[in-house]
Design an enzyme around this catalytic site. Structure first.
Site, PDB file in Angstrom:
ATOM      1  CD  GLU A   1     -20.558  -6.139  25.585  1.00 29.95           C
ATOM      2  OE1 GLU A   1     -20.459  -5.236  24.692  1.00 29.95           O
ATOM      3  OE2 GLU A   1     -21.539  -5.952  26.474  1.00 29.95           O
TER       4      GLU A   1
ATOM      5  CG  HIS B   1     -28.349 -13.256  27.875  1.00 30.95           C
ATOM      6  ND1 HIS B   1     -29.427 -12.907  27.083  1.00 30.95           N
ATOM      7  CD2 HIS B   1     -28.077 -12.438  28.598  1.00 30.95           C
ATOM      8  CE1 HIS B   1     -29.254 -11.509  26.919  1.00 30.95           C
ATOM      9  NE2 HIS B   1     -28.663 -11.371  28.056  1.00 30.95           N
TER      10      HIS B   1
ATOM     11  CG  HIS C   1      -1.621  -1.115   1.495  1.00 34.22           C
ATOM     12  ND1 HIS C   1      -1.299  -2.372   1.613  1.00 34.22           N
ATOM     13  CD2 HIS C   1      -3.121  -1.382   0.941  1.00 34.22           C
ATOM     14  CE1 HIS C   1      -2.394  -3.438   1.759  1.00 34.22           C
ATOM     15  NE2 HIS C   1      -3.435  -2.654   1.287  1.00 34.22           N
TER      16      HIS C   1
ATOM     17  CG  HIS D   1      -5.831   1.410  -0.521  1.00 29.26           C
ATOM     18  ND1 HIS D   1      -5.798   1.933   0.883  1.00 29.26           N
ATOM     19  CD2 HIS D   1      -6.257   0.187  -0.678  1.00 29.26           C
ATOM     20  CE1 HIS D   1      -6.189   0.768   1.590  1.00 29.26           C
ATOM     21  NE2 HIS D   1      -6.229  -0.027   0.919  1.00 29.26           N
TER      22      HIS D   1
HETATM   23  C1  LIG Z   1     -11.614  -4.767   9.998  1.00 28.61           C
HETATM   24  C2  LIG Z   1     -10.971  -4.616   8.443  1.00 28.61           C
HETATM   25  N1  LIG Z   1     -11.842  -4.565   7.388  1.00 28.61           N
HETATM   26  C3  LIG Z   1     -11.269  -4.418   5.976  1.00 28.61           C
HETATM   27  C4  LIG Z   1      -9.921  -4.316   5.877  1.00 28.61           C
HETATM   28  C5  LIG Z   1      -9.355  -4.202   4.429  1.00 28.61           C
HETATM   29  N2  LIG Z   1      -8.837  -2.836   4.285  1.00 28.61           N
HETATM   30  C6  LIG Z   1      -7.631  -2.421   4.438  1.00 28.61           C
HETATM   31  S1  LIG Z   1      -7.363  -0.942   4.105  1.00 28.61           S
HETATM   32  C7  LIG Z   1      -9.085  -0.671   3.821  1.00 28.61           C
HETATM   33  C8  LIG Z   1      -9.764   0.572   3.603  1.00 28.61           C
HETATM   34  C9  LIG Z   1      -8.819   1.616   3.232  1.00 28.61           C
HETATM   35  O1  LIG Z   1      -9.421   2.687   3.283  1.00 28.61           O
HETATM   36  P1  LIG Z   1      -8.710   3.978   4.308  1.00 28.61           P
HETATM   37  O2  LIG Z   1      -8.969   3.355   5.688  1.00 28.61           O
HETATM   38  O3  LIG Z   1      -9.532   5.313   4.289  1.00 28.61           O
HETATM   39  O4  LIG Z   1      -7.125   3.915   3.896  1.00 28.61           O
HETATM   40  P2  LIG Z   1      -6.714   4.785   2.800  1.00 28.61           P
HETATM   41  O5  LIG Z   1      -7.040   4.208   1.526  1.00 28.61           O
HETATM   42  O6  LIG Z   1      -6.893   5.924   3.189  1.00 28.61           O
HETATM   43  O7  LIG Z   1      -5.060   4.262   2.964  1.00 28.61           O
HETATM   44  C10 LIG Z   1      -9.845  -1.786   3.951  1.00 28.61           C
HETATM   45  C11 LIG Z   1     -11.203  -1.949   3.779  1.00 28.61           C
HETATM   46  C12 LIG Z   1      -9.021  -4.305   7.135  1.00 28.61           C
HETATM   47  N3  LIG Z   1      -7.751  -4.284   6.959  1.00 28.61           N
HETATM   48  N4  LIG Z   1      -9.565  -4.409   8.219  1.00 28.61           N
END
Ligand SMILES: Cc1ncc(C[n+]2csc(CCOP(=O)(O)OP(=O)(O)O)c2C)c(N)n1
Length: 655
Positions: free
Chosen positions: A401, A463, A20, A251
Site C-alpha cells: 500500500e 479492518h 547537511h 552529516h
Molecule cells: C523518514 C525519515 N526518518 C528520519 C529522518 C531524519 N534523518 C535525516 S538524514 C538521516 C539519516 C542519515 O543517514 P544517511 O541516510 O546514510 O545519509 P548520510 O548521513 O549518508 O548523508 C535521518 C535519520 C528523515 N529525514 N526521514
C-alpha cells in the site's frame, strides 16, 4: 567542477548555521559525472516533457541540487538564493520541494520517499512511451539515494515492484558512505544491499564514488540494461574536510569556520565564500547546455505531429482537466437517478470507472491486491504487465500500500498519466506518509479507499476504519470525499479528476446503499461539499448531518420525525473541505437553525465545526467512540447504536 559543489554546499550551510554538508561533499563527484556526461536536461526549457528525471532522494543533502541548479544555469537559482539557504521564502528550503523550473522534481524529506517515488516516474515514463512512442517520451530516471533511503520500508515495496516490472530505465546511485546520523552503519544496517536488489530483479554494480571513470562506466552499462540498476557508490561523507570527513559529525551540522578554512586549503579552492571562478562556472554552464540540440530536435518532432496527435500529447502532459467529463458524468447520473440501484458506493465507483477509463486515456488504475474488493479495474482494460509491455491501463501493485501510494505520486509528478489506486480504507494509515506528500506536492493522486466503516462487517475491528476519516480530513490540501449513493459517487469522481492541484481520497462503502438522489440534476451538487439532500416538510426544526452510508440512515430518521410532525432536513456532506470553502450565507442556509444531529459511523472529531456552527439550539453526535467488532454489519450498527431510532431519539430529546 565537483569542488564547486563542495564549496557552495559547505558555505551555504555555514551561512545558514544549519544544514547537511556531508552528503553533497561526498556525492559531488558522482553528481558531476551524472550532470556533465549523462543527464538529459535543459535549464532553459526545464519543463521539457522528455527530460531525464533526477530525484535527490537523500533530500537532507539539498545543497547538492541547489548547487547544481545554480551551476548548470537554472535562471531563478541565483547565487543569492544559495546565500539564503533555509531562509523563509527562499527557493532553497531545508529540503528540496517541488519546482521543475529549478530542476527539482519532487519533495523529499521523509527518507525512502524519493527512491520510491522515482519508481512511479520510471513507470509513467514507460507507460507514456508506450502511448506516444520513442520520439516523444524516451528518458531515464536517475536517483541519488542514501543509506537511510534504503533502510526505509517503503523502498523495499517500491523497488521490489520496479524489479518485477523490469523498469530498466531507472538508475539509482546509492551513496554508500557507511555513515548515518548515529554513526557507522555497522550500528544498525548490515544488509547485503546489492544482494537484496538482485533478488528484486535489479542489476547491481559497485564503484568507487570518487573515481569519475568508474562511475561513468557503471552508468553507461546501466543505460543498456534490461533491468533497473543500483550502483553502490562507495564514498566518503564530507569528502575534502580534513578533520570531519568520514564522520557523522559532518552529516547534519555546519563544518565550522576553522574546518571550512582547512577544507578550502585541502581542496586547493582559494576562492571566497560563494565565489565560483569563471572558468569553472563556464564549464558547468556548458554542461547545462549539452542537450540544447536534443531539445530542439524533440520540439521539432512535436511540432511535426499531426494536430490531433499533438493535441493529445500536450493535453496529457499539461495535466489539465480531461475533456468531456461533464457529459459522461451527467449521463451516468441521469441513468442511476432513474434506475435507483441499491449499490455499494464501491460498486457505483466501479461502474463509473467503466465509463471514465475508456474515455480518459491518462487514467491508470490499480490496487494493492484488492482489485475484486475495490472495484478499481474497469471492464476490458489490460494490465500494465511490465518487462517491455506497458500499454495496459492497470497496475497490479501487490500487497504494497505504501509503495503504491508513493509510486502513484511519482506517476502524477511525471505527467501524462492520472493515477488512481485502491485499498481498504483501514490501510490508509499504511499510505499516509505518501498521501501527505501528495497533498504537500499538490499532485492529482486519487486514492480509492473502500470498506470505509464498521459497515464492512465481519472482518472486524482490525479492518474497520474508525478514526480514519478524521485523520484524512486533518491533512491540508487533501480532499476526503465520502459519497452517499451512486449519484454522489459519480460527482465525487468528477471532483477528483478536475482537481489538478491536489490529491483526493474516495471513501466508499462495502455495503449496499439506496439511491437517494432520484431527481436528476446536471449540476454537481457534491462540489459544494455539503448540501440539503432532503428538505424539511413544513418548518425545519431539526437538521440531520451525515456522510456516505449514514445519509440513508439520516433519511430514515427524517421520515420518522416528519411522521410525528417534526420538520427535519437531511444534509449530505461528501466533503468537509469543499463545504468549508463555501461562504457563510450558504453554510448557514444548509446547516439551518434549531436542533442539529450529526451521524457518521466514525469518531466525532471534526464534526463539532458543523454542529457548533452558529444557529443550532442543541446538538448531538451519533457515531463511534472506540474500535469496532466482528459481526454482520446490520448487527454492528445496532450494537453501536448507530440507527435511525437513535438519531430520532437524539433529536427529540433536544427539541
Ligand atoms: C523518514 C525519515 N526518518 C528520519 C529522518 C531524519 N534523518 C535525516 S538524514 C538521516 C539519516 C542519515 O543517514 P544517511 O541516510 O546514510 O545519509 P548520510 O548521513 O549518508 O548523508 C535521518 C535519520 C528523515 N529525514 N526521514
Amino acid at each position: 567542477m565537483a569542488n564547486a559543489i563542495r564549496a557552495l554546499s559547505m558555505d551555504a550551510v555555514e551561512a545558514a548555521k544549519s544544514g547537511h554538508p556531508g552528503m553533497p561533499m561526498g556525492m559531488a563527484d558522482v553528481a558531476t559525472v551524472l550532470f556533465t556526461r549523462f543527464l538529459k536536461f535543459n535549464p532553459k526549457q526545464p519543463a521539457w516533457a522528455d527530460r531525464d528525471r533526477f530525484i535527490l532522494s537523500a533530500g537532507h543533502g539539498s545543497m547538492l541540487i541547489y548547487s547544481l541548479g545554480y551551476l548548470t544555469g537554472y535562471e531563478r537559482m541565483t547565487i543569492d538564493e544559495l546565500k539564503r539557504f533555509r531562509q523563509l521564502g527562499s527557493l532553497t528550503p531545508g529540503h528540496p520541494e517541488v519546482d521543475p523550473s529549478l530542476g527539482i522534481e519532487m519533495t523529499t524529506g521523509p527518507l525512502g520517499q524519493g527512491v520510491s517515488t522515482a519508481v512511479g516516474f520510471a513507470l509513467a515514463e514507460r507507460i507514456t512511451n508506450a502511448r506516444f512512442g520513442d520520439d516523444l517520451i524516451n528518458h531515464f530516471t536517475y536517483v541519488i539515494a542514501s543509506d537511510g533511503d534504503l533502510m526505509e520500508g517503503v523502498s523495499h515495496e517500491a523497488c521490489s515492484l520496479a524489479g518485477h516490472l523490469g523498469l530498466n530505465r531507472l538508475i539509482v546511485l546509492w551513496d554508500d558512505n557507511h555513515i548515518s546520523i548515529d554513526g557507522s552503519t555497522d550500528l544498525s544496517f548490515t544488509d547485503d544491499t546489492p544482494a537484496r536488489f538482485r533478488s528484486y530483479g535489479w542489476n547491481t554494480a559497485a564503484v568507487d564514488g570518487h573515481d569519475p571513470e568508474a562511475v561513468a562506466k557503471a552508468i553507461e552499462a546501466a543505460q543498456s540494461s534490461d533491468k533497473p540498476t543500483l550502483i553502490a557508490c562507495r564514498t566518503i561523507i564530507g569528502k575534502g574536510a580534513p578533520n570531519k570527513a568520514n564522520t557523522h559529525g559532518c552529516h547534519g551540522s555546519p563544518l565550522g569556520a576553522d574546518e571550512v578554512a582547512a577544507t578550502r586549503e585541502n581542496l586547493g579552492w582559494p576562492h571566497e565564500a560563494f565565489v565560483v571562478p569563471q572558468d569553472v562556472l563556464d564549464a558547468w554552464r556548458a554542461a547545462g547546455a549539452r542537450a540544447d540540440a536534443a531539445y530542439a530536435d524533440w520540439a521539432e518532432r512535436v511540432a511535426a505531429l499531426d494536430p490531433s496527435a499533438r493535441k493529445a500529447f500536450e493535453a496529457a502532459m499539461d495535466r489539465g482537466v480531461p475533456a468531456g467529463l461533464d457529459e459522461l458524468i451527467a449521463a451516468f447520473k441521469k441513468k442511476v437517478s432513474e434506475d435507483k440501484p441499491s449499490w455499494a458506493t464501491r460498486v457505483a465507483s466501479g461502474n463509473v470507472l467503466d465509463i471514465l477509463v475508456p474515455a480518459v486515456p491518462e487514467m491508470i488504475g490499480g490496487s494493492a491486491d484488492l482489485t475484486p474488493s475495490n472495484n478499481t479495474k474497469a471492464k476490458n482494460t489490460a494490465d500494465v504487465k511490465g518487462r517491455g509491455e506497458f500499454n495496459g491501463r492497470y497496475v497490479r501493485y501487490g500487497v504494497r500500500e505504501h509503495g503504491m501510494a508513493t509510486v502513484m505520486n511519482g506517476m502524477a509528478l511525471h505527467g501524462g498519466v492520472i493515477p488512481y489506486g485502491g485499498t481498504f480504507m483501514q490501510f490508509a494509515d499504511y499510505c499516509r506518509p505518501s498521501i501527505r506528500l501528495a497533498a504537500l506536492m499538490k499532485q492529482r493522486s486519487i486514492f480509492v479507499m473502500t470498506h470505509d466503516s464498521i459497515g464492512l462487517g465481519e472482518d472486524g475491528p482490525t479492518h474497520q476504519p474508525v478514526e480514519h476519516l478524521a485523520a484524512l480530513r486533518a491533512i491540508p490540501n487533501l480532499l476526503t470525499l465520502r459519497p452517499a449513493d451512486a449519484v454522489e459517487t459519480a460527482e465525487c469522481w468528477q471532483i477528483a479528476l478536475e482537481r489538478v492541484n491536489g490529491p483526493s481520497v474516495l471513501a466508499l462503502t462495502r455495503q449496499n446503499v439506496p439511491t437517494l438522489r432520484t431527481e436528476h440534476a446536471a449540476e454537481n451538487r457534491s462540489a459544494r461539499g455539503g448540501y440539503v439532500i432532503l428538505e424539511a416538510e413544513g418548518e425545519r426544526k431539526v437538521t440531520l448531518l451525515a456522510t456516505g452510508s449514514e445519509v440513508s440512515l439520516a433519511a430514515e430518521a427524517r421520515k420518522a420525525l416528519q411522521a410525528e410532525g417534526i420538520g427535519a432536513a437531511v444534509v449530505s456532506i461528501p466533503s468537509f473541505e469543499l463545504f468549508e470553502a463555501q461562504d457563510d450565507a450558504y453554510k448557514a442556509s444548509v446547516l439551518g437553525s434549531g436542533v442539529r444531529v450529526a451521524v457518521e459511523a466514525a469518531i466525532r472529531q471534526g464534526w463539532d465545526r458543523w454542529l457548533g456552527y452558529p444557529g443550532a439550539t442543541a446538538v448531538a453526535f451519533v457515531g463511534m467512540s472506540g474500535f469496532g467488532e466482528s459481526a454482520p454489519y446490520q448487527e454492528l450498527y445496532k450494537h453501536f447504536g448507530i440507527t435511525a431510532e437513535a438519531v430520532v431519539a437524539a433529536a427529540k430529546a433536544r427539541l
